[in-house]
Design a protein around this motif. Structure first.
Motif, mmCIF file in Angstrom:
data_model
loop_
_atom_site.group_PDB
_atom_site.id
_atom_site.type_symbol
_atom_site.label_atom_id
_atom_site.label_comp_id
_atom_site.label_asym_id
_atom_site.label_seq_id
_atom_site.Cartn_x
_atom_site.Cartn_y
_atom_site.Cartn_z
ATOM 1 N N TRP A 79 5.339 8.227 0.797
ATOM 2 C CA TRP A 79 6.131 7.089 1.283
ATOM 3 C C TRP A 79 5.572 6.656 2.626
ATOM 4 C CZ3 TRP A 79 9.171 5.875 5.525
ATOM 5 C CH2 TRP A 79 10.004 4.754 5.375
ATOM 6 N N VAL A 80 5.277 5.378 2.754
ATOM 7 C CA VAL A 80 4.771 4.869 4.027
ATOM 8 C C VAL A 80 5.511 3.601 4.440
ATOM 9 C CG1 VAL A 80 2.460 5.889 3.781
ATOM 10 C CG2 VAL A 80 2.873 3.575 2.952
ATOM 11 N N SER A 81 5.548 3.397 5.734
ATOM 12 C CA SER A 81 6.148 2.199 6.301
ATOM 13 C C SER A 81 5.194 1.639 7.340
ATOM 14 C CB SER A 81 7.481 2.551 6.972
ATOM 15 O OG SER A 81 8.011 1.407 7.615
ATOM 16 N N ASP A 82 5.062 0.307 7.354
ATOM 17 C CA ASP A 82 4.335 -0.367 8.424
ATOM 18 C C ASP A 82 4.880 -1.789 8.532
ATOM 19 O OD1 ASP A 82 3.137 -1.836 6.355
ATOM 20 O OD2 ASP A 82 1.308 -0.633 6.367
ATOM 21 N N ARG A 83 4.199 -2.620 9.295
ATOM 22 C CA ARG A 83 4.723 -3.976 9.531
ATOM 23 C C ARG A 83 4.886 -4.770 8.232
ATOM 24 N NH1 ARG A 83 5.878 -5.441 15.002
ATOM 25 N NH2 ARG A 83 6.578 -7.308 13.909
ATOM 26 N N THR A 84 4.151 -4.366 7.193
ATOM 27 C CA THR A 84 4.222 -5.140 5.950
ATOM 28 C C THR A 84 5.357 -4.679 5.033
ATOM 29 O OG1 THR A 84 2.728 -3.732 4.653
ATOM 30 C CG2 THR A 84 1.705 -5.438 6.030
ATOM 31 N N GLY A 85 5.991 -3.544 5.332
ATOM 32 C CA GLY A 85 7.112 -3.098 4.506
ATOM 33 C C GLY A 85 7.034 -1.613 4.180
ATOM 34 N N TYR A 86 7.945 -1.207 3.302
ATOM 35 C CA TYR A 86 7.984 0.179 2.814
ATOM 36 C C TYR A 86 7.316 0.214 1.450
ATOM 37 C CZ TYR A 86 12.178 0.263 5.827
ATOM 38 O OH TYR A 86 13.058 0.155 6.850
ATOM 39 N N ARG A 87 6.615 1.303 1.138
ATOM 40 C CA ARG A 87 6.025 1.440 -0.194
ATOM 41 C C ARG A 87 5.562 2.876 -0.433
ATOM 42 N NH1 ARG A 87 2.560 -0.579 3.306
ATOM 43 N NH2 ARG A 87 0.583 0.488 3.601
#
Ligand code: SIN
Ligand code: FE2
Length: 223
Positions: A79-87
């Motif tokens: 699971w990763v999160s960054d400025r573009t969203g969670y995915r």
């Protein structure tokens, strides 16, 4: 009269939840008290190896905030999160490599806990590893980035105790508060699968195995 109940307690502080107890949290959600306690030393050794390959990091939310929980992952997807969203991503964005494989002890524990909670056949392909230090919190959220919501979430607590918040299907539903100690496992699925949940700011303490830390393993079928 027997004193088994008391023999199970780690310390006078652990007055709640003897090992082996199953406590309902909501329809579809239970706490399995102490379920992971015997495996904890192995789990901690495995966590060390995972973090050696995919180091702890503070991810950035889509809104630009740095999460106070430090995270890493193992399994087929992380699971990763960054400025573009969670995915979920098959690769660690820090290295471009695949995430470390899910250790055998993780898979064994997660599948047994799910079965104990009524979710036989759970086959997790992702494990998010969360690290808390005193003051770290995780605000109310739903786990909803997984493709198949029929599979439950299995969440393992290690180290310092935390206050877990477990609400309803609406963010505004007032959450129940339950203390999660070292070795406790929470399983939620079915009607509780999309329940809002979070962790209150961690209180300081000194755990015999983890010192000033709490580590949580969250198993999901993500892909
Ligand atoms: C999570 O919701 O991902 C973590 C919950 C916890 O740390 O107990
Ligand atoms: Fe969560």
């Amino acid at each position: 009269m027997t004193f088994d109940l008391f023999d199970n307690l780690d310390s006078p502080d652990d007055w709640r939840g003897a090992t082996g107890a199953t406590e309902p949290l909501a329809d579809g959600a239970v706490v399995l008290r102490g379920f992971a306690r015997a495996q904890a030393p192995q789990l901690l050794a495995d966590i060390g190896h995972v973090a050696g390959q995919a180091p702890w990091r503070h991810m950035i939310t889509p809104g630009g905030l740095r999460m106070s929980v430090a995270m890493t992952n193992c399994g087929q997807a992380g699971w990763v999160s960054d400025r573009t969203g969670y995915r979920y991503d098959r690769h660690d964005p820090l290295s471009g490599e695949t995430w470390p494989a899910m250790p055998a002890a993780f898979l064994d524990l997660a599948t047994r806990a799910a079965a104990e909670a009524g979710f036989a056949g759970f086959a997790p392909d992702a494990c998010l590893v969360n690290r808390y230090v005193p003051g770290t919190r995780l605000s109310l959220h739903q786990d909803r980035d997984e493709r198949d919501l029929r599979a439950p979430i299995v969440s393992v607590s290690l180290g310092l105790p935390a206050v877990f918040l477990f609400g309803g299907l609406r963010r505004a539903d007032r959450p129940a508060r339950t203390r999660l100690a070292h070795g406790d496992v929470v399983v939620w699925g079915g009607p509780a699968r999309l329940a809002f949940h979070g962790v209150a700011p961690l209180a300081d303490g000194d755990h015999p195995l983890l010192g000033h830390e709490r580590i949580n393993l969250t198993f999901r079928k993500a892909l």
